[in-house]
Design an enzyme around this catalytic site. Structure first.
Site, PDB file in Angstrom:
ATOM      1  N   CYS A  13       5.452   4.607  -2.304  1.00  0.00           N
ATOM      2  CA  CYS A  13       4.375   3.778  -2.808  1.00  0.00           C
ATOM      3  C   CYS A  13       5.071   2.430  -3.068  1.00  0.00           C
ATOM      4  O   CYS A  13       6.113   2.315  -3.045  1.00  0.00           O
ATOM      5  CB  CYS A  13       3.529   4.435  -3.967  1.00  0.00           C
ATOM      6  SG  CYS A  13       3.140   5.966  -3.763  1.00  0.00           S
TER       7      CYS A  13
ATOM      8  N   GLY B 137       8.652   6.224  -4.575  1.00  0.00           N
ATOM      9  CA  GLY B 137       9.868   6.937  -4.142  1.00  0.00           C
ATOM     10  C   GLY B 137       9.729   8.479  -3.845  1.00  0.00           C
ATOM     11  O   GLY B 137       8.344   8.943  -3.583  1.00  0.00           O
TER      12      GLY B 137
END
Length: 613
Positions: A2, A76
């Site tokens: 993201c 992540g």
């Protein structure tokens, strides 16, 4: 995977503005095209853009504690989330989803700020704890995922990219002259600086805790070794193979299609070999090459693809394609970034994203296992240190009086430098100072060596490779290599995972002696020893060239017009450079008297960035 962003009005008197957070999210939509998530609670606003990888249906962010007093967003992946989730369950925690972000939340509830020591992954995490009235920002150990922040007007603003902070429209855009200077020397801007004086990078392995009273940044992990490996080389090979199998396996966990970058080099070939070993389906592999490529790695990539029967894809980049994309590629970094390999990285990411959402890569192998030729040169220079110190003043004087075009001028000056000065660009820095204007240099705080200290303090003092590998692990890897991979992959909404960047492998490699990594003239000796039987023989043979773009040729041909535009821009050149010095560099490069491609490319990129910012 993201992008995250947010704002914390630290005095608590101003409520967060949802429209401001939404604007910040919109600036990084490319990082997460699947979904937006926001949380506004009094003085704090958290935002994220999601690229759905794990628990696609139920992995929406932010995640909240049961009483909603704690909110978490992350960019992540937490690779050990399955084992950590089971441990937390045994401690009484309840889970509502299969998301790794929920595991972060429960780990924070259990361990507080020490939760970061329990997770293994690539991540940038933001946690708002209303009970403690604190905002916690954390970046992963190696700096795979980026995180920027700014403190202005009693507000702390953060984001996965600089553009998210600028979108808040609350931060000064004044440039940091020292950061620009560092860029011209290195080709990237080392943390904690950014090109903007008011924006900072959270360093790798660091945690920021902000309350209404203060903001503290602490380092929770460092790649610097503090002990020496106690076993023999066979023991290290066995441990390395086991760790790499696990590091690859946990990075293959995904609810979306997965593939691999395959350059034909040793590191990416090892990754593909281990993926093929653990996959029930053919691995999808992706290779990029160039028109006018003197040393193509295509045959090596094909040899690996053939051995492991991968579903192999290739793409060739032509100069006209580069010209059409130069500004858009440059803009992705939000600051000057002079690594020209960002171009192939962009295109291989674009090609890969047409087939998969996640790709594994070989990044990190060179820094940990002695893969760069510069390491060999430094080890060869460790002789005659006393003589070098004695001759240093004479070398400086000779360099000053020799004509700039004189052959051997660089070698004379470099002989009088310490090894670490040479390694981190001492000669380049002297040439930058000869190229820049006196007015610009007067705005610079100091030299690069004063701004970027050697990170090897506390390391094994008797290992000759440590100062160089630690410098690269601390700055070059996160601020150049991983920045390049993150921006170019995220520009294409692709997630890239690198098994060599598992911190357990980095810690093991840091403890190994130099001659296990560089054995005579052979680089990455222990990697070849460990994995030679898994690979085609041609891949492990020492090569005299690496994968690089034909930049020198392009600057004399297809990119010449763009370069001339920069050199002839009086306002740009007048602010930063000596016009005659740039003209001389360009003419020497065009005539092939000297290869100035690195310096000229950095100047061209800086010009294009300044023109479009």
């Amino acid at each position: 995977m993201c992008g995250i962003c947010g704002i914390y009005h630290v005095r608590g008197t101003t409520p967060a503005d949802a429209a401001q957070v939404e604007r910040m999210c919109a600036s990084i939509v490319h990082r997460g095209p699947d979904e937006i998530g926001m949380h506004v609670d009094g003085p704090v606003g958290l935002g994220m853009r999601r690229l759905s990888i794990i628990d696609i249906e139920c992995g929406s962010q932010p995640f909240f504690s049961t009483d909603r007093s704690i909110a978490v967003v992350q960019n992540g992946e937490i690779y050990n989330f399955l084992t950590l989730r089971e441990r937390l369950r045994k401690l009484g925690h309840q889970f509502e989803t299969d998301s790794d972000t929920e595991v972060i939340l429960r780990a924070y509830e259990q361990y507080g700020l020490d939760f970061v020591h329990e997770i293994n992954g690539m991540f940038a995490i933001a946690i708002w704890d209303a009970n403690e009235q604190r905002l916690v920002l954390v970046r992963d150990r190696l700096g795979v995922k980026p995180l920027y922040y700014s403190e202005e007007d009693q507000s702390l603003i953060f984001g996965s990219e600089i553009k998210a902070i600028l979108a808040a429209e609350q931060t000064s855009r004044e440039l940091d002259a020292q950061a620009v200077y560092n860029y011209l020397v290195l080709g990237y801007i080392p943390a904690p600086r950014s090109v903007y004086a008011s924006i900072r990078k959270l360093p790798p392995g660091s945690m920021l805790v902000a309350t209404k009273d203060q903001t503290d940044v602490t380092r929770y992990w460092s790649p610097t070794p503090t002990s020496i490996y106690q076993g023999n080389q066979d023991d290290a090979v066995g441990e390395l193979r086991a760790l790499f199998d696990d590091a690859t396996g946990i990075r293959m966990i995904s609810d979306v299609p997965i593939g691999a970058f395959l350059s034909g080099g040793l590191d990416s070939s090892i990754v593909v070999a281990k993926m093929a070993e653990q996959s029930s389906k053919p691995v999808k592999t992706f290779f990029i090459d160039f028109d006018h490529q003197e040393h193509s790695e295509r045959e090596f990539a094909r040899a690996v693809a053939d051995q492991f029967q991968t579903e192999h894809h290739e793409f060739t980049v032509e100069p006209r394609t580069l010209l059409s994309m130069l500004d858009s590629i440059t803009a992705q970094f939000d600051e000057p970034f002079g690594d020209s390999s960002s171009i192939p990285t962009y295109y291989v990411s674009k090609l890969t994203r047409e087939h998969v959402t996640v790709a594994l890569a070989g990044d990190g192998g060179d820094e940990s296992f002695g893969g760069y030729r510069s390491y060999r040169r430094m080890l060869a220079r460790r002789e005659l240190p006393r003589t070098r110190r004695l001759l240093s003043p004479l070398c400086q004087a000779a360099y000053a009086v020799m004509p700039r075009a004189a052959k051997g001028r660089r070698a004379v000056r470099a002989f009088g430098m310490s090894n670490i000065e040479v390694f981190r660009g001492g000669m380049t820095e002297l040439e930058v100072r000869e190229t820049c204007s006196a007015e610009f240099l007067a705005r610079v705080d100091g030299t690069l060596s004063e701004d970027v200290a050697s990170p090897s303090s506390g390391a094994m003092s008797d290992d000759p490779l440590t100062p160089y590998s630690q410098f690269d692990l601390t700055w070059y890897l996160p601020d150049d290599i991983l920045t390049k991979v993150d921006r170019m992959s995220m520009a294409n909404s692709l997630e890239v995972r690198a098994p060599f960047l598992d911190y357990r492998i980095v810690e093991l490699a840091a403890r190994l002696p130099a001659d296990w990594k560089i054995h005579g003239n052979e680089t990455k000796h222990i990697l070849k020893t460990a994995f030679a039987a898994d690979l085609p023989p041609a891949v492990t043979v020492q090569r005299k060239h690496g994968f690089s773009i034909p930049l020198s040729h392009w600057l004399r041909t297809d990119l010449k017009e763009s370069l001339e535009e920069a050199i002839n821009d009086k306002e740009f050149v007048g602010e930063y450079f000596q016009e005659n010095a740039l003209r001389r560099m360009a003419d020497e490069h065009y005539a092939q008297k000297r290869d100035w491609s690195s310096a000229l490319w950095r100047i061209l990129v800086f010009f294009r960035w300044c023109s479009n910012r």
